[in-house]
Design a protein around this motif. Sequence first.
Motif, PDB file in Angstrom:
ATOM      1  N   THR A 154       0.802  -1.228   0.000  1.00  0.00           N
ATOM      2  CA  THR A 154       0.000   0.000   0.000  1.00  0.00           C
ATOM      3  C   THR A 154       0.834   1.279   0.000  1.00  0.00           C
ATOM      4  N   ALA A 155       1.742   1.392   0.966  1.00  0.00           N
ATOM      5  CA  ALA A 155       2.340   2.705   1.250  1.00  0.00           C
ATOM      6  C   ALA A 155       3.114   3.301   0.061  1.00  0.00           C
TER       7      ALA A 155
ATOM      8  N   ARG B 248      -9.137  -1.152  -4.441  1.00  0.00           N
ATOM      9  CA  ARG B 248      -9.952  -0.919  -3.250  1.00  0.00           C
ATOM     10  C   ARG B 248      -9.091  -0.680  -2.010  1.00  0.00           C
ATOM     11  N   ASP B 249      -7.835  -1.079  -2.061  1.00  0.00           N
ATOM     12  CA  ASP B 249      -6.896  -0.825  -0.963  1.00  0.00           C
ATOM     13  C   ASP B 249      -6.279   0.565  -1.118  1.00  0.00           C
TER      14      ASP B 249
ATOM     15  N   PRO C 295      -9.080   4.442  -1.510  1.00  0.00           N
ATOM     16  CA  PRO C 295      -9.500   5.188  -0.315  1.00  0.00           C
ATOM     17  C   PRO C 295      -8.343   5.867   0.410  1.00  0.00           C
ATOM     18  N   ARG C 296      -7.185   5.237   0.392  1.00  0.00           N
ATOM     19  CA  ARG C 296      -6.003   5.816   1.044  1.00  0.00           C
ATOM     20  C   ARG C 296      -5.654   7.153   0.373  1.00  0.00           C
TER      21      ARG C 296
ATOM     22  N   SER D 196      -8.352   9.833   0.901  1.00  0.00           N
ATOM     23  CA  SER D 196      -8.307  10.358   2.264  1.00  0.00           C
ATOM     24  C   SER D 196      -7.219  11.415   2.386  1.00  0.00           C
TER      25      SER D 196
ATOM     26  N   VAL E 155       6.120  -2.447   5.510  1.00  0.00           N
ATOM     27  CA  VAL E 155       5.341  -3.686   5.392  1.00  0.00           C
ATOM     28  C   VAL E 155       6.003  -4.579   4.351  1.00  0.00           C
TER      29      VAL E 155
ATOM     30  N   PRO F 231      -9.172   1.913   5.154  1.00  0.00           N
ATOM     31  CA  PRO F 231      -7.986   2.597   4.616  1.00  0.00           C
ATOM     32  C   PRO F 231      -8.002   4.124   4.833  1.00  0.00           C
TER      33      PRO F 231
ATOM     34  N   ALA G 284      -6.846   4.744   8.339  1.00  0.00           N
ATOM     35  CA  ALA G 284      -5.409   4.482   8.453  1.00  0.00           C
ATOM     36  C   ALA G 284      -4.597   5.653   7.916  1.00  0.00           C
TER      37      ALA G 284
ATOM     38  N   ILE H 175      -0.875   5.554   9.736  1.00  0.00           N
ATOM     39  CA  ILE H 175      -0.348   4.231  10.078  1.00  0.00           C
ATOM     40  C   ILE H 175      -0.535   3.300   8.883  1.00  0.00           C
ATOM     41  N   ASN H 176       0.176   2.178   8.916  1.00  0.00           N
ATOM     42  CA  ASN H 176       0.045   1.211   7.831  1.00  0.00           C
ATOM     43  C   ASN H 176      -1.272   0.469   7.929  1.00  0.00           C
ATOM     44  N   GLN H 177      -1.694  -0.078   6.783  1.00  0.00           N
ATOM     45  CA  GLN H 177      -2.929  -0.846   6.716  1.00  0.00           C
ATOM     46  C   GLN H 177      -2.661  -2.164   5.998  1.00  0.00           C
TER      47      GLN H 177
ATOM     48  N   THR I 184      -5.396  -4.855   4.204  1.00  0.00           N
ATOM     49  CA  THR I 184      -6.802  -5.144   3.948  1.00  0.00           C
ATOM     50  C   THR I 184      -6.971  -6.628   3.612  1.00  0.00           C
TER      51      THR I 184
END
Lengths: 339, 292
Positions: A74-75, A102-103, A106-107, A110, A202, B137, B140, B145-147, B149
């Motif tokens: 993700t990051a 979908r992961d 939203p990140r 946001s 991660v 998400p 997060a 912070i990390n997530q 899913t």
Amino acid sequence: MNNLFVYCEVEDGVVADVSLELLTKGRNLANELKCQLEAVVIGSSLDQIEDQISPFGADVIYLFDDPRLAPYTTAPHASILIKLFQQEQPQIVLLGATPIGRDLGPRVSSALHSGLTADCTSLEIGDHEDKKANKVYKDLLYQIRPAFGGNIIAWIINPDCRPQMATVREGVMRKQAIDAKYKAIVHRPIIADYVSETDFAVQIIERHLEKRKLNIKGASIVVSGGYGVGSKENFKLLYDLADVLGAEVGASRAAVDAGYVDHERQIGQTGITVRPKLYIACGISGQVQHRAGMEESAQVIAINTDPEAPINALADYVITGDLAEVIPKMIRYYKENTK
Amino acid sequence: MKKGFRIIVLAKQVPDTRNVGKDAMKADGTVNRAALPAIFNPEDLNALELALRIKDNNPGTTVTLLTMGPGRAAEIVREGLYRGADDGVLLTDRAFAGSDTLATSYALAQTIKVMGEFDLIVSGRQAIDGDTAQVGPQVAEKLKINQITYVEEVLQVDPDFLVVRRRLDNGVETLKAPLPLLLTVNSSAPNCRSRNAKLLMRYKQARTVTERQEAAEDYLYLYDSRPFLNILEITASEIFATPDLLGLSGSPTKVKRIENVVLQAKDAVRLNTNDEGIHDLMKELIESHVIG
């Protein structure tokens, strides 16, 4: 600036179908908006990947190519998109409604304080008049999707925040290259300008991907069951019919939630979209979410005990009765007539 | 070494859209929400179970349930207490009305900041009334912070990191991630344990302050002598929120219009279950090469 961006997913050097479908839709929307279509690819070993993308009419392609960027976490992907979008100020961003989209979507929304609509079944350009504020918004993205678990279609807009973000499931939009020789400008940004070491906190330890066993999307006949099938055992009838016809078995969400059948067979807004020659709907009432995944079927047979089931409105043939009685007869007469 | 983990479970009360029967539809074709029972969002129960298993194996761990919704959503907190959560928070305010996922995640993130340090946040992957899978998400990101899913199982718990398995459409991944962390949990994860009879007795009278004001007078003395019966109720003024970022005004997405779908019925051939009709249908489909 203010262009339309598509986030493209790549697995093993191949651009995902859903991304190509979004590029196709994105090209049409960009023409209507008179803006450019830009693609973002984030991954590893992306040599020549632009050759798969530019035929779909991308004007600009960003390739973020680094061994640490694949497989997806993700990051780093989020950091790249957030920074890129802050620089480029897209008006629209489209992502696949996949586990990655979908992961990630939203990140990013946001961080940018932008609106994101999930699982759109249609995207259109149109205006909006806010009568209270006495303000007219030109050329917004209408993000159209079924809502509220019922027979409602919602038109969602993001009047004030940019980008306007939407996710779309695979198979919902059509995939159509426009010009094999279409030339895109390719940018290869410096990765270190976009991600930091902490983005790699991660770690993926192990990964097992399976090729999808089912090909419901490509089946020319689909036998599909709903809550009205009544039990897991009764679903066997549908498998029998599918066997005989050379069809695949699908299901409505209600049947999946009731545990009659696995989720991977779910047809509808949050499942697979199919366009078979023949769709046989057994014990399916026909909620709008389900119809979204099958309404482009060439012919529909609806078998239902309820003569007023909404699915009947889509059907070419309506059989009112118990499927435990109807399906064995269909199998028998099919065999008789094909001898 | 620190003693246990502080886990926050995000849960939502949702209308049960899974078994929309005939009586749940109004004559005009819209959903009669009042006819749908309000339930604990199914994947949030999977999330609660995942948290409770960490608590089972790591003494000193606490599980706090956080829900945002109208007053009746206190029911979700009680349900969590009956199943093993240590305490719960109801975030409720008219200021939250009309929140989309972004405004919801902002309110939740602000509340979590007020709730103090935590190690882990878990929630269901998505709620069945919208299926957006966005709030986890988005929270997060707001907490930086990390997530992870689509989580199915926690394989290893260490004071500083977790190893988890996530289930995707086309396979599984095992990841190692440092704490603090947010997980969203799939329905393929273990089902939640049922209510515990002792906990049910213990928490049956657990109430928010608003509920207490409506409670029968004989019970009120309970809440002074048994503080665990107080469900913490938090309102918008207590989370240091920027008012413009809450509710409708904090929601970038707006509903332009909704349409009841009225289907134009095709001119369908209507058949019953008699042999002749089905025989002719199959014959016709074979002759037109639709099947066979």
